[in-house]
Design a protein around this motif. Sequence first.
Motif, PDB file in Angstrom:
ATOM      1  N   SER A 144      44.543  36.185  34.449  1.00  0.00           N
ATOM      2  CA  SER A 144      44.087  35.468  33.248  1.00  0.00           C
ATOM      3  C   SER A 144      43.377  34.174  33.630  1.00  0.00           C
ATOM      4  CB  SER A 144      45.273  35.172  32.340  1.00  0.00           C
ATOM      5  OG  SER A 144      45.858  36.362  31.869  1.00  0.00           O
ATOM      6  N   LYS A 145      43.933  33.460  34.570  1.00  0.00           N
ATOM      7  CA  LYS A 145      43.336  32.197  35.026  1.00  0.00           C
ATOM      8  C   LYS A 145      41.966  32.440  35.653  1.00  0.00           C
ATOM      9  CE  LYS A 145      44.177  28.395  38.271  1.00  0.00           C
ATOM     10  NZ  LYS A 145      45.138  27.858  39.277  1.00  0.00           N
ATOM     11  N   ILE A 146      41.852  33.460  36.495  1.00  0.00           N
ATOM     12  CA  ILE A 146      40.586  33.774  37.138  1.00  0.00           C
ATOM     13  C   ILE A 146      39.553  34.216  36.109  1.00  0.00           C
ATOM     14  CG2 ILE A 146      39.447  35.277  38.813  1.00  0.00           C
ATOM     15  CD1 ILE A 146      41.310  33.148  40.035  1.00  0.00           C
ATOM     16  N   ARG A 147      39.985  35.013  35.134  1.00  0.00           N
ATOM     17  CA  ARG A 147      39.076  35.474  34.089  1.00  0.00           C
ATOM     18  C   ARG A 147      38.493  34.298  33.311  1.00  0.00           C
ATOM     19  NH1 ARG A 147      42.289  38.635  31.963  1.00  0.00           N
ATOM     20  NH2 ARG A 147      41.596  40.598  32.882  1.00  0.00           N
ATOM     21  N   GLU A 148      39.331  33.348  32.946  1.00  0.00           N
ATOM     22  CA  GLU A 148      38.858  32.188  32.199  1.00  0.00           C
ATOM     23  C   GLU A 148      37.904  31.339  33.028  1.00  0.00           C
ATOM     24  OE1 GLU A 148      39.251  31.624  28.968  1.00  0.00           O
ATOM     25  OE2 GLU A 148      40.191  33.609  29.030  1.00  0.00           O
ATOM     26  N   GLU A 149      38.182  31.202  34.306  1.00  0.00           N
ATOM     27  CA  GLU A 149      37.284  30.410  35.160  1.00  0.00           C
ATOM     28  C   GLU A 149      35.920  31.083  35.294  1.00  0.00           C
ATOM     29  OE1 GLU A 149      37.155  28.267  39.561  1.00  0.00           O
ATOM     30  OE2 GLU A 149      39.063  28.909  38.697  1.00  0.00           O
ATOM     31  N   LEU A 150      35.916  32.401  35.413  1.00  0.00           N
ATOM     32  CA  LEU A 150      34.642  33.118  35.495  1.00  0.00           C
ATOM     33  C   LEU A 150      33.862  33.015  34.187  1.00  0.00           C
ATOM     34  CD1 LEU A 150      35.751  36.286  37.488  1.00  0.00           C
ATOM     35  CD2 LEU A 150      34.254  34.461  38.299  1.00  0.00           C
ATOM     36  N   LYS A 151      34.568  33.043  33.065  1.00  0.00           N
ATOM     37  CA  LYS A 151      33.904  32.841  31.773  1.00  0.00           C
ATOM     38  C   LYS A 151      33.222  31.483  31.722  1.00  0.00           C
ATOM     39  CE  LYS A 151      36.808  35.679  28.711  1.00  0.00           C
ATOM     40  NZ  LYS A 151      37.784  35.602  27.591  1.00  0.00           N
ATOM     41  N   ARG A 152      33.918  30.460  32.221  1.00  0.00           N
ATOM     42  CA  ARG A 152      33.341  29.116  32.231  1.00  0.00           C
ATOM     43  C   ARG A 152      32.100  29.038  33.120  1.00  0.00           C
ATOM     44  NH1 ARG A 152      38.879  27.588  32.248  1.00  0.00           N
ATOM     45  NH2 ARG A 152      38.883  27.287  34.518  1.00  0.00           N
ATOM     46  N   ARG A 153      32.045  29.909  34.111  1.00  0.00           N
ATOM     47  CA  ARG A 153      30.876  29.953  34.991  1.00  0.00           C
ATOM     48  C   ARG A 153      29.730  30.771  34.405  1.00  0.00           C
ATOM     49  NH1 ARG A 153      32.931  30.585  41.272  1.00  0.00           N
ATOM     50  NH2 ARG A 153      34.605  29.042  41.211  1.00  0.00           N
ATOM     51  N   GLY A 154      29.947  31.341  33.219  1.00  0.00           N
ATOM     52  CA  GLY A 154      28.872  32.053  32.539  1.00  0.00           C
ATOM     53  C   GLY A 154      28.858  33.549  32.754  1.00  0.00           C
ATOM     54  N   ILE A 155      29.912  34.123  33.357  1.00  0.00           N
ATOM     55  CA  ILE A 155      29.971  35.577  33.544  1.00  0.00           C
ATOM     56  C   ILE A 155      30.261  36.233  32.195  1.00  0.00           C
ATOM     57  CG2 ILE A 155      31.106  37.479  34.719  1.00  0.00           C
ATOM     58  CD1 ILE A 155      29.478  35.691  36.570  1.00  0.00           C
ATOM     59  N   LYS A 156      29.439  37.213  31.826  1.00  0.00           N
ATOM     60  CA  LYS A 156      29.606  37.886  30.547  1.00  0.00           C
ATOM     61  C   LYS A 156      30.880  38.723  30.526  1.00  0.00           C
ATOM     62  CE  LYS A 156      24.628  38.104  29.701  1.00  0.00           C
ATOM     63  NZ  LYS A 156      23.462  38.999  29.497  1.00  0.00           N
ATOM     64  N   LYS A 157      31.478  38.818  29.335  1.00  0.00           N
ATOM     65  CA  LYS A 157      32.750  39.523  29.168  1.00  0.00           C
ATOM     66  C   LYS A 157      32.688  40.948  29.708  1.00  0.00           C
ATOM     67  CE  LYS A 157      36.115  40.840  25.611  1.00  0.00           C
ATOM     68  NZ  LYS A 157      36.442  40.800  24.164  1.00  0.00           N
ATOM     69  N   HIS A 158      31.544  41.614  29.503  1.00  0.00           N
ATOM     70  CA  HIS A 158      31.393  43.014  29.923  1.00  0.00           C
ATOM     71  C   HIS A 158      31.558  43.179  31.436  1.00  0.00           C
ATOM     72  CE1 HIS A 158      29.902  47.111  30.013  1.00  0.00           C
ATOM     73  NE2 HIS A 158      28.981  46.771  30.896  1.00  0.00           N
ATOM     74  N   TYR A 159      31.223  42.118  32.190  1.00  0.00           N
ATOM     75  CA  TYR A 159      31.235  42.221  33.649  1.00  0.00           C
ATOM     76  C   TYR A 159      32.525  41.701  34.278  1.00  0.00           C
ATOM     77  CZ  TYR A 159      26.176  42.836  33.064  1.00  0.00           C
ATOM     78  OH  TYR A 159      24.951  43.282  32.692  1.00  0.00           O
ATOM     79  N   LEU A 160      33.411  41.092  33.509  1.00  0.00           N
ATOM     80  CA  LEU A 160      34.527  40.349  34.091  1.00  0.00           C
ATOM     81  C   LEU A 160      35.437  41.204  34.958  1.00  0.00           C
ATOM     82  CD1 LEU A 160      35.543  37.921  31.206  1.00  0.00           C
ATOM     83  CD2 LEU A 160      34.688  37.297  33.462  1.00  0.00           C
ATOM     84  N   ASN A 161      35.947  42.309  34.413  1.00  0.00           N
ATOM     85  CA  ASN A 161      36.875  43.129  35.194  1.00  0.00           C
ATOM     86  C   ASN A 161      36.211  43.718  36.426  1.00  0.00           C
ATOM     87  OD1 ASN A 161      39.356  42.838  33.871  1.00  0.00           O
ATOM     88  ND2 ASN A 161      38.805  44.347  32.324  1.00  0.00           N
ATOM     89  N   ARG A 162      34.963  44.166  36.275  1.00  0.00           N
ATOM     90  CA  ARG A 162      34.232  44.700  37.423  1.00  0.00           C
ATOM     91  C   ARG A 162      34.116  43.657  38.525  1.00  0.00           C
ATOM     92  NH1 ARG A 162      31.166  49.374  36.893  1.00  0.00           N
ATOM     93  NH2 ARG A 162      30.847  50.187  34.794  1.00  0.00           N
TER      94      ARG A 162
END
Length: 244
Positions: A144-162
């Motif tokens: 969860s923490k890594i996902r939120e940090e990647l979101k803050r970096r502008g990674i689109k939701k569709h690509y997060l798990n990949r």
Amino acid sequence: MWSVRMRAELEGKHVSGAERLVKEEKDIRKTLQELIRRPKVYDKMVLTVEKVQVYRVINKALPIYSYDFKSPEEAHSFAVMKLKEEGIPEEIGRLGIELLKKGPNPKGGNMRGAVLLDVETGQRLEPDMERGIRTVRVDWEDRSKIREELKRRGIKKHYLNRLMDALAIATKNIHCGVIAELCWSDDPDYTTGYVAGKNIGYVRIKPMKYEGIPVGGRVYFIKNTDIQTLIECLERKVFLIKRL
């Protein structure tokens, strides 16, 4: 801790795989429900739940960089250049590209695992060329923490798990002794791929193939020394990654 893994096949060919390391037994069911939604089409799915007794911690993942190009041909040239920065000869880098373009399975199409490619000779070193080598038993300490940090970096939701899964795999690969990795997905709708190495980091490259092509995979560039120890690390040892 538990290792929860999924792999799916269609007509005998690998189409999808994913894994999570789960700290609490009560979360296994929810994790299984998440993983079984990953493959789009399949006629066989294998789910594995395995108790983990010992694990190691990697403090920091490979740094992430992203590049976009007009065509796969331009992207491939850039990928070969980055691999050269990691010490992979140009002809060996191009050999890796060609393997993934045609499908690395000797019988045609995709493999469940990765190609092990000798950086000096270009010889394939995996014991089973249809199966390949699978990097498993790796995850993030706090997804969860890594996902939120990647979101803050502008990674689109569709690509997060990949991205999270691929980055974890690449980080473990380099930690285990792989010199560099080349990868793009066999998903016909997903054209982003990457190269990775200790010096170049995790380099996302788009597009590594044209849309609609259901062929892809992974090539691990390695030295032909102590291969069994490398395979043992990739397939058997358990790692959690703390942070980006």
